[in-house]
Write an enzyme that holds these catalytic residues in place. Sequence first.
Site, mmCIF file in Angstrom:
data_model
loop_
_atom_site.group_PDB
_atom_site.id
_atom_site.type_symbol
_atom_site.label_atom_id
_atom_site.label_comp_id
_atom_site.label_asym_id
_atom_site.label_seq_id
_atom_site.Cartn_x
_atom_site.Cartn_y
_atom_site.Cartn_z
ATOM 1 N N ASP A 103 -2.741 3.237 1.152
ATOM 2 C CA ASP A 103 -4.151 2.858 1.005
ATOM 3 C C ASP A 103 -4.906 3.578 -0.121
ATOM 4 O O ASP A 103 -5.945 3.111 -0.557
ATOM 5 C CB ASP A 103 -4.899 3.122 2.322
ATOM 6 C CG ASP A 103 -4.314 2.342 3.491
ATOM 7 O OD1 ASP A 103 -3.675 1.306 3.240
ATOM 8 O OD2 ASP A 103 -4.491 2.773 4.645
ATOM 9 N N ARG A 154 -3.893 -25.454 -7.072
ATOM 10 C CA ARG A 154 -4.470 -24.954 -5.824
ATOM 11 C C ARG A 154 -5.260 -23.651 -6.006
ATOM 12 O O ARG A 154 -5.079 -22.937 -6.979
ATOM 13 C CB ARG A 154 -3.352 -24.689 -4.800
ATOM 14 C CG ARG A 154 -2.904 -25.938 -4.113
ATOM 15 C CD ARG A 154 -1.745 -25.658 -3.191
ATOM 16 N NE ARG A 154 -1.493 -26.807 -2.351
ATOM 17 C CZ ARG A 154 -0.349 -27.054 -1.732
ATOM 18 N NH1 ARG A 154 0.663 -26.222 -1.860
ATOM 19 N NH2 ARG A 154 -0.205 -28.114 -0.985
ATOM 20 N N ARG A 185 -6.915 -0.853 4.848
ATOM 21 C CA ARG A 185 -7.831 -0.394 5.912
ATOM 22 C C ARG A 185 -9.266 -0.440 5.405
ATOM 23 O O ARG A 185 -9.725 -1.509 5.038
ATOM 24 C CB ARG A 185 -7.434 1.015 6.358
ATOM 25 C CG ARG A 185 -7.592 1.232 7.843
ATOM 26 C CD ARG A 185 -7.178 2.621 8.217
ATOM 27 N NE ARG A 185 -5.746 2.760 8.282
ATOM 28 C CZ ARG A 185 -5.032 2.655 9.388
ATOM 29 N NH1 ARG A 185 -5.632 2.424 10.524
ATOM 30 N NH2 ARG A 185 -3.730 2.798 9.367
ATOM 31 N N GLU A 231 -8.359 -6.264 3.454
ATOM 32 C CA GLU A 231 -8.421 -6.504 4.912
ATOM 33 C C GLU A 231 -9.677 -5.925 5.550
ATOM 34 O O GLU A 231 -10.118 -6.394 6.595
ATOM 35 C CB GLU A 231 -7.177 -5.960 5.618
ATOM 36 C CG GLU A 231 -7.025 -4.456 5.528
ATOM 37 C CD GLU A 231 -5.815 -3.922 6.289
ATOM 38 O OE1 GLU A 231 -5.156 -4.677 7.012
ATOM 39 O OE2 GLU A 231 -5.536 -2.718 6.139
HETATM 40 O O1 F6P Z 1 -2.630 2.859 6.509
HETATM 41 C C1 F6P Z 1 -1.617 1.989 6.091
HETATM 42 C C2 F6P Z 1 -1.784 0.623 6.685
HETATM 43 O O2 F6P Z 1 -0.723 -0.185 6.208
HETATM 44 C C3 F6P Z 1 -3.134 -0.035 6.426
HETATM 45 O O3 F6P Z 1 -3.227 -0.583 5.140
HETATM 46 C C4 F6P Z 1 -3.182 -1.045 7.554
HETATM 47 O O4 F6P Z 1 -4.510 -1.337 7.916
HETATM 48 C C5 F6P Z 1 -2.451 -0.353 8.683
HETATM 49 O O5 F6P Z 1 -1.680 0.678 8.102
HETATM 50 C C6 F6P Z 1 -1.575 -1.221 9.521
HETATM 51 O O6 F6P Z 1 -1.137 -0.473 10.607
HETATM 52 P P1 F6P Z 1 0.139 -0.885 11.486
HETATM 53 O O7 F6P Z 1 1.370 -0.653 10.674
HETATM 54 O O8 F6P Z 1 0.061 0.013 12.662
HETATM 55 O O9 F6P Z 1 -0.021 -2.341 11.834
#
Ligand code: F6P
Length: 363
Positions: free
Chosen positions: A152, A187, A196, A250
């Site tokens: 991240d 498209r 995150r 996200e």
């Molecule tokens: O912190 C790394 C990360 O891949 C984030 O980008 C994402 O929100 C989260 O972990 C996903 O977590 P998990 O692997 O528990 O689904």
Amino acid sequence: GKGLAVFTSGGDSQGMNAAVRAVVRMGIYLGCKVFFIKEGYQGMVDGGQHIVEATWSSVSSIIHKGGTVIGSARCMEFRERAGRLKAAKNLVARGITNMVVIGGDGSLTGANLFRTEWSSLLEELVRTGQITKDQQTKYAHLHIAGMVGSIDNDFCGTDMTIGTDSALHRIIEAIDAIVSTAYSHQRTFIMEVMGRHCGYLAIIAGLSSEADFIFIPEDPADPTWPQKICQKLSQERSTGQRLNIIIVAEGAIDRDGEPITAEKVRQVVVENLQQDTRITVLGHVQRGGNPSAFDRVLGCRMGAEAVMALMEATPETESCVVSLDGNQAVRLPLMECVLKTKAVTKAMGDKDWENAVQLRGKS
Ligand code: F6P
């Protein structure tokens, strides 16, 4: 030699193996007895075959592998003192008083708390007859060095976390692949990327792929975003572009703090422009696969520096996190960086985005 353990904690990331390898080899080189702790804090609490001695050759042929070969876990038990007491006992039993933790801010916070409690944990272990007074004296001080492994790039204090560069490679490959099919059918594609509460992956992926629009958490979309995006997309098409790419982090939100989802964006585009629109959520593909050269070297440099920091530490030395500052490996106070990172998350929760960006910028 001094007892030194290495473990990975929280979400995995590419380059963690390079870091583990460097810790093991630098540790052995400097005369330490090095241990792997498998499955993160859970392995530390469980002990037994989860804590095993590492050898020079046990880290051969892992530098190119994604994820973490020694396993990682999110551990609830370590959050309770009873769990940390078991962990302390397991470390003392093996003479481990130096630890390198590779993880995100949660994992580093846990490590620091453990260090703060160490003498009271040993006290309790003596009182309950689980270790001897001699052991308490011999292993009185615990030293910790952290490294940030995360795709991240959301940690204050380092320019790049271990794994971010590889995740970007993965994202870029995916966008390039999407572009060829999008071009063929004229498209619009909406790609959701991880991160995150951090928009770093989205911004860098967007900049390096000529994306038409990017949504990130740190710059929440104002209420006119539907008009703005439609104007931008139709302008691109009117100049002869056969496709559009939109990147949604996200954690993207609007000014009310409501999530901007790929589906919301799709509806706006389809309803207003009637463009043929598809969504691709990249998901854990971003966290997988081989680490880039950058992440391999970053892991190696950070790992070696972490061991050197531990070997130079005195009982008074603050726990450090090994970071990248420009092109330099530096040691920063672990808790200061963790607290700054938490302050960013809090500012975002309070919708104080300017402050969040400023705090992150000061990292
Ligand atoms: O912190 C790394 C990360 O891949 C984030 O980008 C994402 O929100 C989260 O972990 C996903 O977590 P998990 O692997 O528990 O689904």
